[in-house]
Motif scaffolding. Structure first.
Motif, PDB file in Angstrom:
ATOM      1  N   SER A 276     -15.082   8.309   0.018  1.00 43.20           N
ATOM      2  CA  SER A 276     -14.251   7.498   0.818  1.00 43.20           C
ATOM      3  C   SER A 276     -13.044   7.848   0.855  1.00 43.20           C
ATOM      4  O   SER A 276     -12.339   7.910  -0.554  1.00 43.20           O
ATOM      5  CB  SER A 276     -14.625   6.076   0.107  1.00 43.20           C
ATOM      6  OG  SER A 276     -15.934   5.678   0.594  1.00 43.20           O
ATOM      7  N   GLY A 277     -12.357   7.863   1.729  1.00 45.08           N
ATOM      8  CA  GLY A 277     -10.644   8.229   1.915  1.00 45.08           C
ATOM      9  C   GLY A 277     -10.295   9.637   1.588  1.00 45.08           C
ATOM     10  O   GLY A 277      -9.209   9.931   1.753  1.00 45.08           O
TER      11      GLY A 277
ATOM     12  N   ASP B 110     -16.557  12.023   5.115  1.00 46.19           N
ATOM     13  CA  ASP B 110     -17.319  10.816   5.020  1.00 46.19           C
ATOM     14  C   ASP B 110     -18.306  10.928   3.620  1.00 46.19           C
ATOM     15  O   ASP B 110     -19.258  10.355   3.523  1.00 46.19           O
ATOM     16  CB  ASP B 110     -18.326  10.483   6.247  1.00 46.19           C
ATOM     17  CG  ASP B 110     -19.088  11.658   6.444  1.00 46.19           C
ATOM     18  OD1 ASP B 110     -18.958  12.716   6.034  1.00 46.19           O
ATOM     19  OD2 ASP B 110     -19.708  11.635   7.412  1.00 46.19           O
TER      20      ASP B 110
ATOM     21  N   SER C 294       0.465   4.517  -2.591  1.00 44.24           N
ATOM     22  CA  SER C 294      -0.133   5.614  -1.950  1.00 44.24           C
ATOM     23  C   SER C 294      -0.760   6.803  -2.927  1.00 44.24           C
ATOM     24  O   SER C 294      -0.096   6.845  -3.902  1.00 44.24           O
ATOM     25  CB  SER C 294       0.699   6.194  -0.735  1.00 44.24           C
ATOM     26  OG  SER C 294       2.039   6.562  -1.295  1.00 44.24           O
TER      27      SER C 294
ATOM     28  N   SER D 269       0.878  -1.477  -0.016  1.00 40.04           N
ATOM     29  CA  SER D 269      -0.020  -0.114   0.124  1.00 40.04           C
ATOM     30  C   SER D 269       0.875   1.420  -0.004  1.00 40.04           C
ATOM     31  O   SER D 269       0.358   2.243  -0.383  1.00 40.04           O
ATOM     32  CB  SER D 269      -0.969  -0.020   1.217  1.00 40.04           C
ATOM     33  OG  SER D 269      -0.303   0.050   2.343  1.00 40.04           O
TER      34      SER D 269
ATOM     35  N   ASP E  82      -6.443   9.774   2.437  1.00 42.75           N
ATOM     36  CA  ASP E  82      -5.907   8.640   3.266  1.00 42.75           C
ATOM     37  C   ASP E  82      -5.911   7.414   2.555  1.00 42.75           C
ATOM     38  O   ASP E  82      -6.027   7.345   1.307  1.00 42.75           O
ATOM     39  CB  ASP E  82      -6.496   8.437   4.543  1.00 42.75           C
ATOM     40  CG  ASP E  82      -8.074   8.100   4.576  1.00 42.75           C
ATOM     41  OD1 ASP E  82      -8.277   7.442   3.651  1.00 42.75           O
ATOM     42  OD2 ASP E  82      -8.609   8.587   5.331  1.00 42.75           O
ATOM     43  N   SER E  83      -5.406   6.337   3.376  1.00 39.07           N
ATOM     44  CA  SER E  83      -5.296   4.832   2.569  1.00 39.07           C
ATOM     45  C   SER E  83      -6.695   4.416   2.214  1.00 39.07           C
ATOM     46  O   SER E  83      -6.567   3.413   1.192  1.00 39.07           O
ATOM     47  CB  SER E  83      -4.667   4.193   3.726  1.00 39.07           C
ATOM     48  OG  SER E  83      -5.682   3.972   4.879  1.00 39.07           O
ATOM     49  N   GLY E  84      -7.841   4.849   2.467  1.00 35.55           N
ATOM     50  CA  GLY E  84      -8.951   4.258   1.980  1.00 35.55           C
ATOM     51  C   GLY E  84      -9.522   5.060   0.587  1.00 35.55           C
ATOM     52  O   GLY E  84     -10.643   4.714   0.096  1.00 35.55           O
TER      53      GLY E  84
END
Length: 325
Positions: free
Chosen positions: A233-234, A230, A72, A68, A88-90
């Motif tokens: 996503s991410g 929210d 990134s 990941s 972010d990672s999501g």
């Protein structure tokens, strides 16, 4: 007192030199221990430096020790005056067009004007309801307008109170109550009907608490504040200004692989690796403080073995660390 005499003085022998040499001979073991102590202290210092360089290389490796981290993402906005974004990672790669129709606002509630900061507001109960939580303020004795401001700031979470002087000279002091957070969930109400015996503040609300409204690729979204993680996503989206609806202004958000960030992590690892081995070569050399030190040799050997060891499964044609340069 009797004097010490050496019979050798009559023979011409340098007895003082002989005594000094004998003393030095007796001190020789101590000098050797002192020399060894200094050598050990120097090695300890050098090993501490090596540990620092090892930890720095380890930190750089840990920034690259998962798939990941090699994929990134970074998120950018083409107009950060209006919208900024972080990933972010999501997050997933993509592009989004955003219009800011309305910013979220915090509630503003104001009193009538007072002639003096020391005007009594009376005594009794003022009731607040902030986001569903009730707070009763029990005013006893003398409470001035300024005193009420201080009590609200101390005892009512989510509401801040200030006094504005408009400079008119009559009725120029206004108590202003502000929600500490924007959005309709942070609205508050208050009831002053329990006050008596003074000039009761009478409040109006020129600005109600309201939510933000945006569109994402044409779909209308309501946000409870000017920052949300929210909606997509991410991504964390931060609103700063309303876009120009007449000009149909849109802000483009782009999410893509963070190539520059990954390259910087790889460069950092390479730099830390090279710094470590430059230190090992210098300190393990003929003039080095760690010449022949077994710990130094062990560290160098283990890291070199890791760099040439084959990766289980490999990555296509790349099967070991040293192949990537």
């Amino acid at each position: 007192m009797s004097n010490i005499a050496f019979s050798g003085l009559a023979t011409g022998l340098d007895t003082g030199a002989i005594v000094s040499q004998l003393v030095e001979l007796r001190r020789a073991p101590m000098y050797r221990l002192q020399s060894r102590k200094k050598s050990f202290e120097t090695q300890i210092s050098a090993l501490a430096t090596m540990k620092t360089k090892l930890l720095a290389m380890q930190d750089a490796m840990q920034a690259l020790d998962s798939a990941s981290e090699f994929s990134s993402l970074t998120a950018t906005s083409n107009d950060e005056d209006f919208v900024t974004v972080t990933a972010d990672s999501g997050a997933a790669a993509g592009m989004y067009d955003i219009e800011v129709i309305q910013m979220a606002k915090a509630q503003k509630t104001t009193s009538q004007g007072f002639d003096d900061l020391n005007t009594s507001v009376g005594s009794g109960i003022i009731s607040f309801n902030v986001n569903g939580a009730n707070v009763d303020l029990n005013l006893t004795g003398f409470t001035s307008l300024e005193g009420l401001k201080n009590i609200i700031n101390n005892d009512v979470d989510g509401v801040s109170a200030t006094i504005i002087n408009d400079g008119t000279g009559s009725g120029n002091y206004t108590l202003v109550l502000s929600g500490e957070e924007a959005g309709s969930d942070n609205a508050f109400t208050l009831d002053v009907s329990g006050l008596s015996g003074g000039t009761t503040p009478l409040f109006t609300t020129p600005q109600a608490a309201s939510d933000a409204e945006i569109t994402i690729d044409g779909t209308t979204i309501i946000m409870g504040s000017n920052s949300s993680s929210d909606v997509i996503s991410g991504l964390t989206i931060n609103l700063h200004k309303v876009t120009d609806s007449v000009a149909q202004q849109v802000v483009n958000l782009k999410v893509e692989v963070d190539s520059a960030g990954i390259a910087e992590k790889v460069k950092t690892f390479v730099d830390k690796y090279n710094e470590l081995f430059a230190f090992i070569e210098k300190e393990g050399g003929a003039e080095g403080d760690l010449k022949g030190n077994p710990t130094l040799r062990s560290v160098a050997s283990r890291i070199e073995n890791i760099s040439i060891a084959s990766l289980q499964g490999g990555l296509g044609s790349i099967t070991s660390l040293h192949q990537v340069g």
